[in-house]
Design a protein around this motif. Structure first.
Motif, PDB file in Angstrom:
ATOM      1  N   ILE A   1       8.380   4.171  -6.542  1.00 49.60           N
ATOM      2  CA  ILE A   1       8.091   2.978  -5.740  1.00 49.60           C
ATOM      3  C   ILE A   1       7.382   1.933  -6.592  1.00 49.60           C
ATOM      4  O   ILE A   1       7.721   0.749  -6.555  1.00 49.60           O
ATOM      5  CB  ILE A   1       7.233   3.354  -4.506  1.00 49.60           C
ATOM      6  N   ILE A   2       6.399   2.360  -7.379  1.00 50.52           N
ATOM      7  CA  ILE A   2       5.648   1.438  -8.234  1.00 50.52           C
ATOM      8  C   ILE A   2       6.571   0.769  -9.253  1.00 50.52           C
ATOM      9  O   ILE A   2       6.490  -0.439  -9.487  1.00 50.52           O
ATOM     10  CB  ILE A   2       4.489   2.167  -8.925  1.00 50.52           C
ATOM     11  N   GLU A   3       7.449   1.534  -9.867  1.00 46.98           N
ATOM     12  CA  GLU A   3       8.390   0.967 -10.839  1.00 46.98           C
ATOM     13  C   GLU A   3       9.278  -0.094 -10.190  1.00 46.98           C
ATOM     14  O   GLU A   3       9.518  -1.153 -10.768  1.00 46.98           O
ATOM     15  CB  GLU A   3       9.240   2.074 -11.456  1.00 46.98           C
TER      16      GLU A   3
ATOM     17  N   GLU B   1       5.971  11.847  -7.715  1.00 51.07           N
ATOM     18  CA  GLU B   1       7.227  11.260  -8.193  1.00 51.07           C
ATOM     19  C   GLU B   1       7.683  10.103  -7.320  1.00 51.07           C
ATOM     20  O   GLU B   1       8.134   9.078  -7.822  1.00 51.07           O
ATOM     21  CB  GLU B   1       8.300  12.348  -8.226  1.00 51.07           C
ATOM     22  N   ILE B   2       7.569  10.256  -6.022  1.00 50.67           N
ATOM     23  CA  ILE B   2       8.013   9.188  -5.122  1.00 50.67           C
ATOM     24  C   ILE B   2       7.182   7.930  -5.337  1.00 50.67           C
ATOM     25  O   ILE B   2       7.714   6.825  -5.439  1.00 50.67           O
ATOM     26  CB  ILE B   2       7.946   9.651  -3.651  1.00 50.67           C
TER      27      ILE B   2
ATOM     28  N   LEU C   1       0.849  -1.181   0.000  1.00 51.29           N
ATOM     29  CA  LEU C   1       0.000   0.000   0.000  1.00 51.29           C
ATOM     30  C   LEU C   1       0.892   1.242   0.000  1.00 51.29           C
ATOM     31  O   LEU C   1       1.757   1.393   0.863  1.00 51.29           O
ATOM     32  CB  LEU C   1      -0.905   0.020   1.232  1.00 51.29           C
ATOM     33  N   ILE C   2       0.673   2.119  -0.978  1.00 51.00           N
ATOM     34  CA  ILE C   2       1.475   3.331  -1.094  1.00 51.00           C
ATOM     35  C   ILE C   2       0.638   4.506  -0.600  1.00 51.00           C
ATOM     36  O   ILE C   2      -0.424   4.794  -1.143  1.00 51.00           O
ATOM     37  CB  ILE C   2       1.924   3.559  -2.545  1.00 51.00           C
TER      38      ILE C   2
END
Length: 51
Positions: A21-23, A16-17, A10-11
């Protein structure tokens, strides 16, 4: 390779951050979950998730 005790993260940030994180999670074969309110359609996060 070992199995992690989770397969989704869970983000709770955006922009940008969150996109970075997803990448990284995708490279690790993990899924990401974010809330719709924190996802403006013009953001890099939206572009990262939709690709």
């Amino acid at each position: 390779m070992f199995k992690l005790p989770f397969d989704m993260v869970l983000i709770a940030t955006r922009g940008e951050i969150a996109a970075r994180i997803i990448e990284t999670l995708r490279k690790l074969w993990l899924r990401a979950a974010i809330t719709p309110r924190s996802l403006p359609t013009y953001s890099r996060t939206a572009a990262t998730i939709l690709n």
